[in-house]
Design a protein around this motif. Structure first.
Motif, PDB file in Angstrom:
ATOM      1  N   PHE A  58       0.849  -1.184   0.000  1.00 29.12           N
ATOM      2  CA  PHE A  58       0.000   0.000   0.000  1.00 29.12           C
ATOM      3  C   PHE A  58       0.883   1.232   0.000  1.00 29.12           C
ATOM      4  O   PHE A  58       1.995   1.207   0.528  1.00 29.12           O
ATOM      5  N   SER A  59       0.382   2.316  -0.541  1.00 32.89           N
ATOM      6  CA  SER A  59       1.081   3.592  -0.482  1.00 32.89           C
ATOM      7  C   SER A  59       0.205   4.549   0.322  1.00 32.89           C
ATOM      8  O   SER A  59      -0.782   5.078  -0.187  1.00 32.89           O
ATOM      9  N   HIS A  60       0.549   4.740   1.595  1.00 34.02           N
ATOM     10  CA  HIS A  60      -0.217   5.607   2.487  1.00 34.02           C
ATOM     11  C   HIS A  60       0.252   7.046   2.287  1.00 34.02           C
ATOM     12  O   HIS A  60       1.456   7.294   2.204  1.00 34.02           O
ATOM     13  N   PRO A  61      -0.664   8.017   2.232  1.00 37.56           N
ATOM     14  CA  PRO A  61      -0.265   9.395   1.956  1.00 37.56           C
ATOM     15  C   PRO A  61       0.625  10.035   3.025  1.00 37.56           C
ATOM     16  O   PRO A  61       1.369  10.966   2.732  1.00 37.56           O
ATOM     17  N   VAL A  62       0.572   9.543   4.255  1.00 28.67           N
ATOM     18  CA  VAL A  62       1.394  10.102   5.331  1.00 28.67           C
ATOM     19  C   VAL A  62       2.501   9.126   5.742  1.00 28.67           C
ATOM     20  O   VAL A  62       3.650   9.527   5.916  1.00 28.67           O
ATOM     21  N   LEU A  63       2.172   7.868   5.885  1.00 31.60           N
ATOM     22  CA  LEU A  63       3.125   6.875   6.371  1.00 31.60           C
ATOM     23  C   LEU A  63       4.071   6.370   5.293  1.00 31.60           C
ATOM     24  O   LEU A  63       5.126   5.834   5.597  1.00 31.60           O
ATOM     25  N   GLY A  64       3.701   6.524   4.043  1.00 33.32           N
ATOM     26  CA  GLY A  64       4.522   6.018   2.947  1.00 33.32           C
ATOM     27  C   GLY A  64       4.190   4.574   2.627  1.00 33.32           C
ATOM     28  O   GLY A  64       3.089   4.104   2.882  1.00 33.32           O
ATOM     29  N   PRO A  65       5.158   3.840   2.090  1.00 37.19           N
ATOM     30  CA  PRO A  65       4.881   2.460   1.675  1.00 37.19           C
ATOM     31  C   PRO A  65       4.675   1.534   2.872  1.00 37.19           C
ATOM     32  O   PRO A  65       5.377   1.622   3.873  1.00 37.19           O
ATOM     33  N   LEU A  66       3.684   0.662   2.744  1.00 40.75           N
ATOM     34  CA  LEU A  66       3.377  -0.338   3.765  1.00 40.75           C
ATOM     35  C   LEU A  66       3.265  -1.699   3.089  1.00 40.75           C
ATOM     36  O   LEU A  66       2.659  -1.815   2.026  1.00 40.75           O
TER      37      LEU A  66
ATOM     38  N   GLU B   9       3.768  -7.404   9.664  1.00 36.79           N
ATOM     39  CA  GLU B   9       4.581  -8.372  10.395  1.00 36.79           C
ATOM     40  C   GLU B   9       5.298  -7.635  11.526  1.00 36.79           C
ATOM     41  O   GLU B   9       5.849  -6.546  11.307  1.00 36.79           O
ATOM     42  N   PRO B  10       5.317  -8.186  12.733  1.00 31.80           N
ATOM     43  CA  PRO B  10       5.993  -7.537  13.860  1.00 31.80           C
ATOM     44  C   PRO B  10       7.461  -7.261  13.552  1.00 31.80           C
ATOM     45  O   PRO B  10       8.134  -8.066  12.912  1.00 31.80           O
ATOM     46  N   GLY B  11       7.933  -6.105  14.001  1.00 34.53           N
ATOM     47  CA  GLY B  11       9.337  -5.745  13.847  1.00 34.53           C
ATOM     48  C   GLY B  11       9.708  -5.169  12.489  1.00 34.53           C
ATOM     49  O   GLY B  11      10.877  -4.876  12.258  1.00 34.53           O
ATOM     50  N   THR B  12       8.744  -5.015  11.592  1.00 39.62           N
ATOM     51  CA  THR B  12       9.037  -4.478  10.260  1.00 39.62           C
ATOM     52  C   THR B  12       8.827  -2.967  10.240  1.00 39.62           C
ATOM     53  O   THR B  12       8.151  -2.409  11.113  1.00 39.62           O
ATOM     54  N   PRO B  13       9.380  -2.290   9.231  1.00 37.07           N
ATOM     55  CA  PRO B  13       9.107  -0.862   9.091  1.00 37.07           C
ATOM     56  C   PRO B  13       7.604  -0.564   8.958  1.00 37.07           C
ATOM     57  O   PRO B  13       7.128   0.461   9.451  1.00 37.07           O
ATOM     58  N   SER B  14       6.864  -1.461   8.352  1.00 35.02           N
ATOM     59  CA  SER B  14       5.412  -1.260   8.229  1.00 35.02           C
ATOM     60  C   SER B  14       4.735  -1.294   9.595  1.00 35.02           C
ATOM     61  O   SER B  14       3.833  -0.507   9.871  1.00 35.02           O
TER      62      SER B  14
ATOM     63  N   LEU C 161       2.641   1.810  11.276  1.00 37.17           N
ATOM     64  CA  LEU C 161       1.265   1.700  11.777  1.00 37.17           C
ATOM     65  C   LEU C 161       1.180   2.068  13.254  1.00 37.17           C
ATOM     66  O   LEU C 161       0.184   2.644  13.691  1.00 37.17           O
ATOM     67  N   ALA C 162       2.215   1.757  14.018  1.00 41.40           N
ATOM     68  CA  ALA C 162       2.220   2.111  15.446  1.00 41.40           C
ATOM     69  C   ALA C 162       2.171   3.625  15.628  1.00 41.40           C
ATOM     70  O   ALA C 162       1.611   4.118  16.609  1.00 41.40           O
ATOM     71  N   ARG C 163       2.755   4.362  14.675  1.00 41.06           N
ATOM     72  CA  ARG C 163       2.711   5.828  14.774  1.00 41.06           C
ATOM     73  C   ARG C 163       1.281   6.354  14.679  1.00 41.06           C
ATOM     74  O   ARG C 163       0.991   7.440  15.180  1.00 41.06           O
ATOM     75  N   LEU C 164       0.385   5.604  14.061  1.00 40.30           N
ATOM     76  CA  LEU C 164      -1.015   6.039  13.978  1.00 40.30           C
ATOM     77  C   LEU C 164      -1.699   6.021  15.342  1.00 40.30           C
ATOM     78  O   LEU C 164      -2.683   6.714  15.542  1.00 40.30           O
ATOM     79  N   THR C 165      -1.188   5.222  16.271  1.00 40.92           N
ATOM     80  CA  THR C 165      -1.805   5.139  17.595  1.00 40.92           C
ATOM     81  C   THR C 165      -1.252   6.175  18.562  1.00 40.92           C
ATOM     82  O   THR C 165      -1.781   6.350  19.649  1.00 40.92           O
ATOM     83  N   ALA C 166      -0.190   6.865  18.172  1.00 44.55           N
ATOM     84  CA  ALA C 166       0.405   7.882  19.034  1.00 44.55           C
ATOM     85  C   ALA C 166      -0.504   9.104  19.092  1.00 44.55           C
ATOM     86  O   ALA C 166      -1.139   9.463  18.100  1.00 44.55           O
ATOM     87  N   PRO C 167      -0.594   9.746  20.235  1.00 39.14           N
ATOM     88  CA  PRO C 167      -1.440  10.938  20.325  1.00 39.14           C
ATOM     89  C   PRO C 167      -0.893  12.065  19.463  1.00 39.14           C
ATOM     90  O   PRO C 167       0.326  12.235  19.342  1.00 39.14           O
TER      91      PRO C 167
END
Length: 76
Positions: free
Chosen positions: A19-27, A50-55, A59-65
């Protein structure tokens, strides 16, 4: 829940999709398909990094306030 009961789920084999996310980049995410038992072909599809990957890190950054307009963070 027994096999054949309403709501029984059958997992399908996962495949990866880019996927190409407009903010996160490639996933790169793994697709999981679950067939809902005793329905007329209904399927639930979920994507997971997959755990430990750049993707996963992206995605974890989306959960940050996110900061408010003044740069401060709201308490929950």
């Amino acid at each position: 829940m027994t096999s054949g009961s309403i709501g029984a789920l059958l997992a399908a084999a996962g495949e990866t999709k880019e996927f190409s996310h407009p903010v996160l980049g490639p996933l790169v995410l793994r697709r999981h398909s679950l067939t809902v038992g005793e329905t007329d072909g209904q399927v639930v599809i979920a994507y997971q990094a997959e755990p430990g990957t750049p993707s996963a890190a992206a995605l974890a950054r989306l959960t940050a306030p996110a900061p408010d307009h003044d740069g401060t963070f709201r308490s929950t």
